[in-house]
Design an enzyme around this catalytic site. Structure first.
Site, PDB file in Angstrom:
ATOM      1  N   ASN A   9       7.867   2.764   6.075  1.00  0.00           N
ATOM      2  CA  ASN A   9       6.644   3.061   7.247  1.00  0.00           C
ATOM      3  C   ASN A   9       6.876   1.906   8.155  1.00  0.00           C
ATOM      4  OD1 ASN A   9       4.499   3.440   8.983  1.00  0.00           O
ATOM      5  ND2 ASN A   9       3.137   3.421   7.314  1.00  0.00           N
ATOM      6  N   TRP A  10       7.338   2.073   9.170  1.00  0.00           N
ATOM      7  CA  TRP A  10       7.375   1.017  10.612  1.00  0.00           C
ATOM      8  C   TRP A  10       6.092   0.557  11.058  1.00  0.00           C
ATOM      9  CZ3 TRP A  10      12.762   0.238  13.327  1.00  0.00           C
ATOM     10  CH2 TRP A  10      13.739  -0.052  12.492  1.00  0.00           C
ATOM     11  N   LYS A  11       4.976   1.502  10.899  1.00  0.00           N
ATOM     12  CA  LYS A  11       3.708   1.443  11.655  1.00  0.00           C
ATOM     13  C   LYS A  11       4.121   1.152  13.249  1.00  0.00           C
ATOM     14  CE  LYS A  11       1.921  -0.069   7.206  1.00  0.00           C
ATOM     15  NZ  LYS A  11       0.699  -0.864   6.584  1.00  0.00           N
ATOM     16  N   HIS A  91      -2.518   8.156   6.442  1.00  0.00           N
ATOM     17  CA  HIS A  91      -2.267   6.637   6.315  1.00  0.00           C
ATOM     18  C   HIS A  91      -3.794   6.169   6.491  1.00  0.00           C
ATOM     19  CE1 HIS A  91      -1.210   2.704   6.163  1.00  0.00           C
ATOM     20  NE2 HIS A  91      -0.206   3.043   5.524  1.00  0.00           N
ATOM     21  N   GLU A  93      -4.663   3.421   7.371  1.00  0.00           N
ATOM     22  CA  GLU A  93      -4.803   2.883   8.926  1.00  0.00           C
ATOM     23  C   GLU A  93      -5.258   3.912   9.876  1.00  0.00           C
ATOM     24  OE1 GLU A  93      -0.942   1.020   8.955  1.00  0.00           O
ATOM     25  OE2 GLU A  93      -1.782  -0.362   7.361  1.00  0.00           O
ATOM     26  N   GLU A 161      -1.667   4.477  -2.209  1.00  0.00           N
ATOM     27  CA  GLU A 161      -1.549   3.182  -1.345  1.00  0.00           C
ATOM     28  C   GLU A 161      -3.173   2.580  -1.629  1.00  0.00           C
ATOM     29  OE1 GLU A 161       2.012   3.051   1.586  1.00  0.00           O
ATOM     30  OE2 GLU A 161       0.061   3.636   2.636  1.00  0.00           O
ATOM     31  N   GLY A 167      -0.419  -4.897   3.219  1.00  0.00           N
ATOM     32  CA  GLY A 167      -0.107  -6.008   4.139  1.00  0.00           C
ATOM     33  C   GLY A 167      -0.888  -7.194   3.424  1.00  0.00           C
ATOM     34  N   GLY A 227       5.892  -0.872   3.858  1.00  0.00           N
ATOM     35  CA  GLY A 227       5.460  -1.353   5.042  1.00  0.00           C
ATOM     36  C   GLY A 227       6.333  -2.482   5.574  1.00  0.00           C
ATOM     37  N   GLY A 228       5.799  -3.603   5.416  1.00  0.00           N
ATOM     38  CA  GLY A 228       6.487  -4.673   6.142  1.00  0.00           C
ATOM     39  C   GLY A 228       8.058  -4.888   5.497  1.00  0.00           C
TER      40      GLY A 228
END
Ligand code: 13P
Length: 246
Positions: A9-11, A91, A93, A161, A167, A227-228
């Site tokens: 997931n590149w967000k 998600h 976020e 998650e 993060g 993610g990251g």
């Protein structure tokens, strides 16, 4: 058996310059032993799909409606038109930044499934909820409320998650991951019968090359939503290899 899935997931990260990472990833894994998925910002879906080779491409959200007056939103047909086959929904976020509820996530997932996209539905507790002993209650409520009746093992992936692990570099213990994944599996079987055993359940939250192998050894962990560490081929590749070896 369940085919494993390494998803990134590149967000809100990535412009055209970053597509070189995807080309490198595709070149490094021409015949992957697991399913691969990258979900870039919507602006990159089409261009990423051109260079992604064996890597499937997905969106990070969609609207529940097919079209209309929804400024800034994106429909399932638009995602498919751009080359997406999957979409991340719910998600944390989006639940936090945009106040998305389980009912809204479910409506989006219904739209995605009806249009032939695979829905990657995210659930997970906050630190406060975990410390309050509410983890399974929260995860169970989100799972029940966000997953459509039309969900099947083929069209839906669940991503656990924990919000406090996203993060932060903090990861639950392997026992904590096993407990929640086992609980999600049992809930899926209760609701969907034997097909519930076929759903992929991903773990997400600070997955790195250094911890991937031990997380993938936990039962009912069928892959990761990263993610990251999905932004660079040099980080995502060893995670993919750990999953292939698991
Ligand atoms: P990190 O891997 O950066 O912790 O993010 C996890 C995540 O939110 C994936 O959807």
């Amino acid at each position: 058996m369940r085919r494993k899935l390494a998803a990134g997931n590149w967000k809100m990260n990535g412009t055209a310059a970053d597509l070189a990472e995807v080309a490198a990833l595709a070149a490094a894994h021409p015949a992957p032993g697991v399913d691969l998925l990258l979900c870039p910002p919507a602006t990159l879906i089409h261009r990423m799909a051109q260079v992604a080779g064996p890597v499937a491409v997905g969106g990070q959200d969609c609207h529940a409606a097919a079209k209309g007056a929804h400024t800034g939103d994106i429909s399932t047909a638009m995602l498919r038109d751009a080359g997406a086959t999957h979409v991340i929904l719910g998600h944390s976020e989006r639940r936090t930044d945009h106040g998305e509820t389980d009912a809204q996530v479910r409506a989006k997932a219904e739209a995605a499934l009806a249009d032939g996209l695979v829905a990657v539905i995210c659930i997970g507790e906050t630190l406060e909820e975990r410390e309050g002993g509410q983890t399974l209650g929260v995860v169970g409520t989100q799972l029940a409320g966000s997953t459509p009746d039309a969900a099947t093992a083929a069209n839906t992936v669940i991503a656990y998650e924990p919000v406090w692990a996203i993060g932060t570099g903090k990861v639950p213990t392997l026992d904590q991951i096993a407990e929640v994944h086992g609980f999600i599996r049992a809930e899926l079987v209760k609701r969907f019968g034997e097909d519930g055993n076929g759903f992929r359940i991903l773990y997400g939250g600070s997955v790195k090359p250094s911890n991937a192998a031990e997380i993938f050894a936990v039962s009912d962990v069928d892959g990761a939503l990263v993610g990251g560490a999905s932004l660079k081929a040099a980080d995502f590749s060893p995670i993919i290899e750990a999953l292939e070896a698991s």
